[in-house]
Design a protein around this motif. Structure first.
Motif, short mmCIF file in Angstrom:
data_model
loop_
_atom_site.label_atom_id
_atom_site.label_comp_id
_atom_site.label_asym_id
_atom_site.label_seq_id
_atom_site.Cartn_x
_atom_site.Cartn_y
_atom_site.Cartn_z
N PRO B 359 21.69 20.44 29.98
CA PRO B 359 20.44 21.18 30.17
C PRO B 359 20.67 22.37 31.08
N GLU B 360 20.01 23.47 30.75
CA GLU B 360 20.18 24.70 31.51
C GLU B 360 19.84 24.51 32.98
N ASP B 361 18.75 23.76 33.17
CA ASP B 361 18.24 23.55 34.53
C ASP B 361 19.26 22.77 35.36
N GLN B 362 19.85 23.42 36.35
CA GLN B 362 20.90 22.76 37.14
C GLN B 362 20.36 21.60 37.94
N ASN B 363 19.03 21.57 38.15
CA ASN B 363 18.47 20.46 38.93
C ASN B 363 18.46 19.15 38.17
N VAL B 364 18.56 19.24 36.85
CA VAL B 364 18.60 18.00 36.06
C VAL B 364 19.96 17.35 36.28
N GLY B 365 19.96 16.19 36.88
CA GLY B 365 21.20 15.46 37.11
C GLY B 365 22.10 16.20 38.09
N PHE B 398 25.80 -1.94 39.43
CA PHE B 398 24.99 -1.69 38.23
C PHE B 398 24.63 -3.01 37.56
N TYR B 399 23.41 -3.04 37.01
CA TYR B 399 22.97 -4.24 36.31
C TYR B 399 22.64 -3.91 34.86
N TYR B 400 22.91 -4.85 34.02
CA TYR B 400 22.60 -4.70 32.59
C TYR B 400 21.33 -5.48 32.31
N THR B 401 20.28 -4.81 31.90
CA THR B 401 19.01 -5.52 31.69
C THR B 401 18.20 -4.88 30.58
N LEU B 402 17.40 -5.72 29.97
CA LEU B 402 16.51 -5.25 28.91
C LEU B 402 15.27 -4.56 29.48
N LYS B 403 14.95 -4.88 30.74
CA LYS B 403 13.71 -4.36 31.33
C LYS B 403 14.03 -3.45 32.51
N PRO B 404 14.60 -2.30 32.20
CA PRO B 404 14.94 -1.41 33.33
C PRO B 404 13.69 -0.78 33.92
N PRO B 405 13.74 -0.45 35.21
CA PRO B 405 12.59 0.21 35.82
C PRO B 405 12.43 1.61 35.23
N PRO B 406 11.21 2.13 35.21
CA PRO B 406 10.99 3.45 34.61
C PRO B 406 11.69 4.56 35.40
N LEU B 407 12.07 5.56 34.68
CA LEU B 407 12.76 6.68 35.30
C LEU B 407 11.92 7.92 35.01
N PRO B 408 10.92 8.18 35.83
CA PRO B 408 9.91 9.18 35.45
C PRO B 408 10.37 10.63 35.57
N VAL B 409 11.21 10.93 36.51
CA VAL B 409 11.46 12.36 36.78
C VAL B 409 12.79 12.84 36.20
N ASP B 410 13.87 12.30 36.73
CA ASP B 410 15.19 12.75 36.30
C ASP B 410 15.99 11.51 35.89
N PRO B 411 15.97 11.16 34.63
CA PRO B 411 16.55 9.88 34.22
C PRO B 411 18.01 9.70 34.64
N ILE B 412 18.78 10.78 34.63
CA ILE B 412 20.20 10.63 34.93
C ILE B 412 20.41 10.26 36.39
N ASP B 413 19.91 11.08 37.27
CA ASP B 413 20.14 10.83 38.70
C ASP B 413 19.44 9.58 39.18
N GLU B 414 18.21 9.40 38.72
CA GLU B 414 17.46 8.21 39.17
C GLU B 414 18.18 6.93 38.79
N PHE B 415 18.75 6.94 37.57
CA PHE B 415 19.45 5.75 37.13
C PHE B 415 20.76 5.57 37.89
N LEU B 416 21.52 6.66 37.99
CA LEU B 416 22.86 6.53 38.56
C LEU B 416 22.82 6.21 40.05
N PHE B 417 21.82 6.73 40.75
CA PHE B 417 21.91 6.61 42.21
C PHE B 417 20.77 5.80 42.82
#
Lengths: 303, 678
Positions: B359-365, B398-417
């Protein structure tokens, strides 16, 4: 049925020790068929005919066949009556209920033919006028098997007109003794008590037709017929008329035996009497034995 | 009063048959149709009982107009498969109101053959096929029934005859099935099978695959010709996703690449990349047939690198199969996959640009980009970067789950960190993102992974819950290499499947239960396996018998597929069959069957002959047979005479019925005689 047994008993008084033949003869009458008795002279043929006529109250005549006999001697003749200026028929001996034709094979074929035609049609045509014979009408014919000189052997087509052929044969020793002790049986035959009227006999004949024959039984009869036709020991097989006669005789036998349905035993009982005289062997040998052997080899129950 | 010429005994059969033929439609269609059938049956049965008059022409006409009207209202038209069949079935039941004469019954029955066959438009499984056969049997029974008057009619006898007639028709049916040339339908009927199918979509955003994973619906079945590859190797590729907007991955074709050149169709012009692919040494491959459930999409599933052997599809440059039109009904295709065949067919500049695009936007992830660039500086090769990333997933919590918490803003960073809880799409997505950030061309692949074998058929079942997403990275010299970050977090997912990976993870037990494929053991499990087995064989051999496989078979059978040889074979086979039937008929006509009574006699006859050691005359009457027994075995005289009497009565006395009871009685007597005869 009781009357039948009684009638049998009466006839047995004068024809001693021949119950089976008597029963066959009775069967033949009830099946409305003509009877041929083949026997040597003096065996009781005439006595049997007499006795039957007596017991069933049948009008009875006897004709001695000879080689010079003409059809008119049996059937009758038209005679010119000078008073009426007309021909009137003088009925011959055939106009009776039971005709004993003694030594039928002595007559010429022409005379034999006249009688046999009357037997089949149960009517006589003279000078263009057809006259019915009385009812019932039976012919009991006899012939002498050993004396062939000067006889005209009945052709097969005419033998077919006789429902049954029986022979009485010599009596058993004890029977003969009784016979010798008893005196003239023919005389006694005249004094037998009538048991069944001739009308009763006609009624009995009607009952014969009501005796039931199952499909399986008809099947058996057909198999027997077929066996005579495919067996090459015989010159020719039995005719359909013979088959009908066999069935009718078996029905009558069943009725005499007190049943209202026919079983294979009934067929077997009348088989020899019905079939033998209609068959002739191709290469000699006993027709009687051959006919009998069919009963052994033809399956009673279809397999 | 009307004179009904349709025999009474057939009327019930007709009612049953009409209902049976309409039933599939009634169950699938709208309520008013069932109501109409009930109404017709009630009117008819009242009329048959003389309570009311059968409706006259006017009322019947009104009913018909009404039915057409309701169909119009419900479907918006009166043609097309759905509306057409609905109309047909309704008019079919209305027709029953008119059945008075035999001719009317004929019309209803012939119509019935057509009506029950329409059910196959919507459902073609072995169960439906069996049901249609049953309907045809009923119809044939009715057909036989209306030709028998009421006296002495035995409806069960008609059923038997119908079965016999149908069985006689089976060989002809098979010949026609195999030999009559299959032509593609003149028009493609779009049939909405009524239920929305779950399945892959052409994009991937967080939560999409995990939702799919809760369905145990069948995705496709695979039958291998030889060995089945290891479970860890069974990656069924469906789509590659190359464009990422920060949340959703999408399919994309590199700028400037000709669509024609991107997809190779058999018979079409062969692009350069396909030539170089085919020029390589292939090594050994897995040959298998895939039977796919309808998806309404064009992509097909296969392991890498698929070479299509039978079926209608093309190969795209990203090594996946694409069908020429959306899969609207079960379809089968045969593929050989060569895992060693390298897809190093070159990465053009436009490819590289797309596979590195973020994505062009450098703030994403932003943090992820930073981490990836760090790894790039630390490592000497691209392969090292991949290793570092996998290690990161393995070592951080990291956990593997079917019910991950929502990632409303920045899915990459929110998930990874932050949350560090996710399903395969989270891992694939963030891994691919970081690879691109580290300058390694990468793409997301979605498809299925694993699949469960059916022990009976040795075929594989791949269900929706086997849906999976992983990554492919471009390594210089190796080409596209599969990397599955999920395997670093939850190796059980790859080795033992989703259920194993999730159990003990605190997941909802209801969800886990839904992931069962076959009931693990017991009768139910066996039954499910059998059902699946039958279904699969059906799909393979019956539904999978298309014009292509037909031509192949005919070539083998006849040596040629010219119309003349097919016509000759068809004519010859049917003539042969008819000749055979004729022979059987002639034989039957000549011979006869022994009746039970006749058998009864000959069995005893035979036994007596055996026991006395001498043959018996066939001309024995039953009585004489009994006398023979009595003479030799005086002890058996009484039962023998009893047998003979009973037998004679049954066979020759027309007043006595030779029924089953009597035959049983005779058999009992005979068995007693057997004992006495020793």
């Amino acid at each position: 049925m009781q009357a039948l047994t009684k009638a049998l008993g009466e006839v047995a008084k004068v024809v001693l020790g021949k119950e089976d033949q008597l029963k066959l003869a009775l069967t033949c009458l009830m099946a409305n068929g003509h009877l041929l008795i083949e026997d040597l002279p003096g065996m009781g043929k005439t006595t049997l005919a007499h006795a039957l006529a007596r017991v069933f109250q049948l009008e009875y005549r006897r004709v001695q066949f000879t080689s010079d006999m003409l059809p008119a001697d049996i059937l009758g003749v038209s005679v010119f009556n000078p008073n009426t200026q007309d021909f009137t028929l003088r009925e011959g001996p055939v106009f009776t209920q039971l005709l004993l034709a003694d030594e039928i094979n002595r007559a010429t074929p022409k005379t034999q033919g006249a009688l046999l035609e009357a037997m089949e049609e149960r009517q006589v045509t003279l000078d263009g006028v057809t006259r019915p014979l009385p009812r019932p009408f039976f012919v009991v014919a006899t012939q002498n098997p050993s004396d062939q000189a000067g006889t005209f052997v009945l052709p097969e087509s005419q033998l077919d007109r006789f429902l049954m052929r029986i022979s009485l044969g010599y009596p058993a020793p004890e029977v003969e003794l009784a016979l010798l002790a008893g005196g003239d049986l023919r005389e006694q035959a005249r004094s037998l008590k009538p048991v069944i009227s001739s009308d009763g006999l006609v009624k009995l004949s009607g009952m014969v037709d009501k005796v039931r024959a199952s499909h399986e039984l008809l099947d058996y009869v057909q198999r027997l017929m077929d066996a005579t036709r495919t067996d090459d020991r015989f010159v020719a097989g039995l005719s359909p008329r013979a088959g009908l006669g066999l069935l009718k005789a078996a029905r009558a036998w069943a009725l005499i035996s007190g049943r209202d349905y026919a079983v294979p035993e009934d067929i077997q009982a009348v088989w020899a009497a019905v079939a033998e005289h209609r068959l002739s062997a191709r290469q000699g040998g006993s027709v009687s034995a051959m006919t009998q052997s069919l009963l052994q080899s033809v399956p009673v129950v279809r397999r | 009063m009307r004179v009904y010429q349709v025999p009474t005994h057939t009327r019930l059969w007709l009612v049953i048959t009409i209902i049976a033929c309409s039933l599939p439609q009634l169950l699938r269609g709208h309520l008013w149709q069932a109501g109409l059938v009930v109404l017709v049956m009630v009117i008819r049965s009242l009329a048959d009982r003389q309570r009311i008059q059968l409706p006259g022409k006017a009322i019947r006409g009104l009913l018909m107009v009404g039915v057409v009207g309701i169909t119009w209202i419900t479907f918006g038209r009166i043609y097309g498969p759905e509306a057409g069949v609905a109309l047909l079935v309704s008019l079919f039941s209305l027709k029953y109101l008119e059945v008075v004469r035999q001719r009317d019954a004929y019309v209803v029955i012939v119509l019935g053959y057509f009506v029950c066959a329409t059910a196959l438009l919507f459902e073609r499984g072995p169960g439906m096929f069996a049901y249609v056969l049953l309907c045809m049997l009923l119809l044939t029974t009715c057909l036989i029934g209306i030709n028998h008057s009421d006296t002495g009619a035995r409806p069960m006898g008609h059923v038997r005859r119908a079965v016999a007639m149908s069985l006689q028709a089976v060989p002809v049916m098979l010949v026609l099935f195999v030999l009559v040339p299959r032509v593609a339908p003149l028009w493609n009927m779009k049939i909405d099978s009524g239920q929305a199918r779950t399945g892959m979509s052409d994009s991937m955003s967080p939560g999409e695959i995990s939702e799919l994973s809760q369905s145990s619906e069948l995705a496709f079945r695979v039958a291998f010709d030889g060995a089945i590859p290891e479970k860890g190797e069974r990656y069924w590729r469906g789509l590659t996703l190359s464009h990422f907007d920060g949340r959703t991955w999408q399919q994309a074709i590199p700028r400037g690449v000709d669509k024609q050149a991107y997809l190779f169709q058999k018979g079409g012009p062969e692009p350069e990349w396909h030539k170089s692919l085919m020029a390589q040494d292939r090594g050994s491959g897995y040959r298998y047939q895939v039977i796919m459930e309808p998806t309404q999409r064009t992509w097909l599933f296969a392991m890498k690198v698929p070479v299509l052997e039978q079926g209608e599809a093309g190969l795209a440059r990203d090594m996946r199969l694409v069908a020429s039109r959306p899969i609207s009904e079960s379809v089968g295709y045969t593929v050989t996959s060569y895992p060693n065949l390298s897809s190093a067919i070159g990465l053009e500049r436009s490819d590289r640009a797309l596979m590195l695009s973020l994505p062009e936007d450098q703030n994403v992830g932003r943090r992820a980009r930073g981490l990836a660039q760090q790894w790039q500086l630390d490592s000497s090769t691209d392969a090292d970067v991949v290793k570092q990333a996998l290690r990161h997933f393995r070592e951080k919590p990291f956990y593997y789950t079917l019910k991950p918490p929502p990632l409303p803003v920045d899915p990459i960073d929110e998930f990874l960190f932050v949350t560090r809880r996710g399903f395969c799409e989270h891992y694939a997505s963030s891994f691919t993102f970081m690879m691109r950030a580290a300058g390694i061309p990468a793409r997301v692949v979605v498809g299925y992974q694993g699949g469960e074998p059916n022990e009976l058929g040795s075929h594989l079942l791949v269900r929706q819950y086997d849906a999976h997403a992983w990554s492919e990275v471009w390594l210089e010299g190796k080409g596209w290499v599969r990397v599955d970050p999920t395997g670093a977090v939850a190796p059980e997912r790859i080795e033992d499947g989703l259920r194993a990976a999730l159990s003990g993870n605190g997941e909802d037990s209801n969800v886990l239960e839904g992931l069962r494929s076959f009931a693990s053991s017991g009768l139910l499990g066996k039954l499910q396996q059998w059902t699946d087995y039958v279904d699969f064989q059906w799909q393979t051999w019956v539904l999978g018998y298309n014009s292509q496989s037909q031509m192949q078979l005919l070539r083998q059978l006849l040596g040629s597929t010219s119309p003349l040889s097919i016509a000759l074979a068809l004519f010859g086979a049917i003539t042969l069959l008819l000749g055979l039937y004729m022979l059987v008929l002639l034989r039957q006509d000549r011979g006869y069957r022994q009746t039970p009574m006749e058998r009864e006699f000959w069995r005893l006859h035979q036994r007596v002959a055996e026991r006395q050691g001498a043959p018996l005359d066939p001309g024995l009457t039953p009585q004489q047979l009994a006398n023979t027994i009595a003479a030799r075995w005086p002890g058996a005289a009484k039962p023998a005479r009893e047998w003979a009497l009973q037998y004679q009565q049954a066979l020759y006395n027309p007043a006595v019925l030779a029924d089953k009871r009597r035959i049983r009685h005779l058999r009992r007597l005979r068995n007693r005689l057997y004992k006495l005869l020793g």
